[in-house]
Design a protein around this motif. Sequence first.
Motif, PDB file in Angstrom:
ATOM      1  N   LYS A 245       7.186 -32.373 -11.739  1.00 44.98           N
ATOM      2  CA  LYS A 245       7.819 -32.731 -10.463  1.00 44.98           C
ATOM      3  C   LYS A 245       8.456 -34.112 -10.549  1.00 44.98           C
ATOM      4  CE  LYS A 245       5.044 -29.914  -7.290  1.00 44.98           C
ATOM      5  NZ  LYS A 245       4.466 -29.029  -8.307  1.00 44.98           N
ATOM      6  N   GLN A 246       7.832 -34.994 -11.321  1.00 40.16           N
ATOM      7  CA  GLN A 246       8.386 -36.346 -11.477  1.00 40.16           C
ATOM      8  C   GLN A 246       9.690 -36.299 -12.272  1.00 40.16           C
ATOM      9  OE1 GLN A 246       7.122 -39.116 -10.001  1.00 40.16           O
ATOM     10  NE2 GLN A 246       8.994 -40.108 -10.710  1.00 40.16           N
ATOM     11  N   ASP A 247       9.747 -35.428 -13.283  1.00 39.97           N
ATOM     12  CA  ASP A 247      10.987 -35.273 -14.066  1.00 39.97           C
ATOM     13  C   ASP A 247      12.135 -34.826 -13.171  1.00 39.97           C
ATOM     14  OD1 ASP A 247       9.715 -35.976 -16.403  1.00 39.97           O
ATOM     15  OD2 ASP A 247       9.249 -33.907 -16.972  1.00 39.97           O
ATOM     16  N   ILE A 248      11.853 -33.883 -12.279  1.00 35.85           N
ATOM     17  CA  ILE A 248      12.889 -33.381 -11.373  1.00 35.85           C
ATOM     18  C   ILE A 248      13.348 -34.482 -10.414  1.00 35.85           C
ATOM     19  CG2 ILE A 248      13.356 -31.739  -9.510  1.00 35.85           C
ATOM     20  CD1 ILE A 248      11.488 -29.786 -10.931  1.00 35.85           C
ATOM     21  N   LYS A 249      12.385 -35.279  -9.924  1.00 36.22           N
ATOM     22  CA  LYS A 249      12.741 -36.390  -9.033  1.00 36.22           C
ATOM     23  C   LYS A 249      13.610 -37.408  -9.760  1.00 36.22           C
ATOM     24  CE  LYS A 249       8.687 -36.164  -6.009  1.00 36.22           C
ATOM     25  NZ  LYS A 249       7.451 -36.851  -5.588  1.00 36.22           N
ATOM     26  N   ASP A 250      13.219 -37.730 -11.003  1.00 37.39           N
ATOM     27  CA  ASP A 250      13.998 -38.698 -11.780  1.00 37.39           C
ATOM     28  C   ASP A 250      15.404 -38.174 -12.062  1.00 37.39           C
ATOM     29  OD1 ASP A 250      11.814 -40.345 -11.816  1.00 37.39           O
ATOM     30  OD2 ASP A 250      11.137 -39.752 -13.818  1.00 37.39           O
ATOM     31  N   GLU A 251      15.488 -36.877 -12.362  1.00 33.77           N
ATOM     32  CA  GLU A 251      16.810 -36.285 -12.623  1.00 33.77           C
ATOM     33  C   GLU A 251      17.669 -36.337 -11.369  1.00 33.77           C
ATOM     34  OE1 GLU A 251      18.185 -31.874 -12.938  1.00 33.77           O
ATOM     35  OE2 GLU A 251      17.345 -32.434 -14.896  1.00 33.77           O
ATOM     36  N   TYR A 252      17.058 -36.049 -10.228  1.00 35.25           N
ATOM     37  CA  TYR A 252      17.804 -36.093  -8.967  1.00 35.25           C
ATOM     38  C   TYR A 252      18.313 -37.502  -8.693  1.00 35.25           C
ATOM     39  CZ  TYR A 252      18.882 -35.760  -4.009  1.00 35.25           C
ATOM     40  OH  TYR A 252      19.519 -35.814  -2.799  1.00 35.25           O
ATOM     41  N   LYS A 253      17.454 -38.497  -8.980  1.00 39.20           N
ATOM     42  CA  LYS A 253      17.875 -39.884  -8.787  1.00 39.20           C
ATOM     43  C   LYS A 253      19.056 -40.228  -9.688  1.00 39.20           C
ATOM     44  CE  LYS A 253      13.698 -42.219  -7.149  1.00 39.20           C
ATOM     45  NZ  LYS A 253      12.684 -43.260  -7.475  1.00 39.20           N
TER      46      LYS A 253
ATOM     47  N   ASP B  65      20.350 -43.767  -7.036  1.00 39.32           N
ATOM     48  CA  ASP B  65      19.168 -44.332  -6.391  1.00 39.32           C
ATOM     49  C   ASP B  65      19.435 -44.460  -4.893  1.00 39.32           C
ATOM     50  OD1 ASP B  65      17.178 -46.117  -5.429  1.00 39.32           O
ATOM     51  OD2 ASP B  65      16.809 -46.747  -7.507  1.00 39.32           O
TER      52      ASP B  65
ATOM     53  N   THR C  66      15.796 -27.347 -14.747  1.00 38.85           N
ATOM     54  CA  THR C  66      16.980 -27.344 -13.883  1.00 38.85           C
ATOM     55  C   THR C  66      18.218 -26.985 -14.699  1.00 38.85           C
ATOM     56  OG1 THR C  66      17.339 -29.696 -14.317  1.00 38.85           O
ATOM     57  CG2 THR C  66      15.969 -29.124 -12.408  1.00 38.85           C
TER      58      THR C  66
ATOM     59  N   ALA D 146       1.418 -34.615 -10.918  1.00 38.52           N
ATOM     60  CA  ALA D 146       2.861 -34.897 -10.842  1.00 38.52           C
ATOM     61  C   ALA D 146       3.485 -34.891 -12.228  1.00 38.52           C
ATOM     62  CB  ALA D 146       3.087 -36.243 -10.160  1.00 38.52           C
TER      63      ALA D 146
END
Length: 359
Positions: free
Chosen positions: A229-237, A242, A19, A11
């Motif tokens: 993948k974690q960076d993308i999730k954090d960016e999306y958040k 949240d 992005t 991850a």
Amino acid sequence: MQLKLDLQFFAGEKTEKATPKKRNEERKKGKVAKSQDVNTAFLLLFALILMAVFGSFMKDNMLALFQHSFTEYINWELTEKTVFQIFLEGSMELLKIVGPIMLIAVIAGVASNLMQIGFLFTTEPLKFDLKKIDPIQGAKRIFSLRALVELLKSFLKIVVIGAITFTIIWMFKDDMLMMAFKNAESALSFFGRVTLIMGISATVALLFLAIFDYAYQRYDFEKNMRMSKQDIKDEYKNTEGDPLIKSKIKEKQRQISMRRMMSEIPNADVIITNPTHYAIAVKYDENKASAPYVVGKGVDHIAFKIREIAKANNVMTVENRPLARSLYSSVEIGDVIPEEFYQAVAEVLAYVYRMEKKV
């Protein structure tokens, strides 16, 4: 436990393309894919073309300046005024000679940058950063793979340009040896021509190498821009918010909307029910709408609350199961009753008005 660690590792591995948001943020910081070799090649090419076109003009002006200096200035009395005048006139003549080269250098520099990265103005790289003078980070940069690539690239440029220069000199070696028998003007013209050929040939080679360098810079830039993948999730958040906070906000909005709806129930003319699961609060006010409209609706618990509030405020409740279900699925709160329900709703309202008059 080992599987969990492996999943965390994958991850965190940077395998995903950057992005658009990250690209935009990095661009604002001045981090873009750019080859300095392209700038250098364009600068040299434009300058050499200018010298080829305006070389005679520059030579004539330079000779005129020397001639004037050794025939006029040399006879002037050395005073503060004459020194200033010589400096001023000499500077103006030199500006006429080198001005076009300076101008074309600026144009070439701007054009090459616009070709590579478009228009970009940022002061971020000029900000003071202690990391830039960190000796440990500096040592890492010196002994990094990128530094090795830059070293090999510089060595390749030296070899290529050196080979081109030697080849051209070898081609004109016989003419060079004969320059001892020519006058100064002929020798100057010959060496100027050879220098121009040498410069343009080396610049074309440098431009060819710059294409490969730009491709490498793009590859290296994209590699460094990769995200996990974690960076993308954090960016999306961070972008979307949240999910927990968003759900709380939605819940708060629902509560406010519910309170607003319940406050309108006492003003309704009738509550149409089925009788337990559905409740639709209808009102007719000719000053607000041309037909009856829904001021509140709900099922189960909310329907029970609507009936409860209606009972407390003496709002009549009428049971009509098909009408209650149809209105609930077809009409939103605040909307006017559709035409196909006019007759059924009018009958209910007429019944309510008759009952209210009897009371």
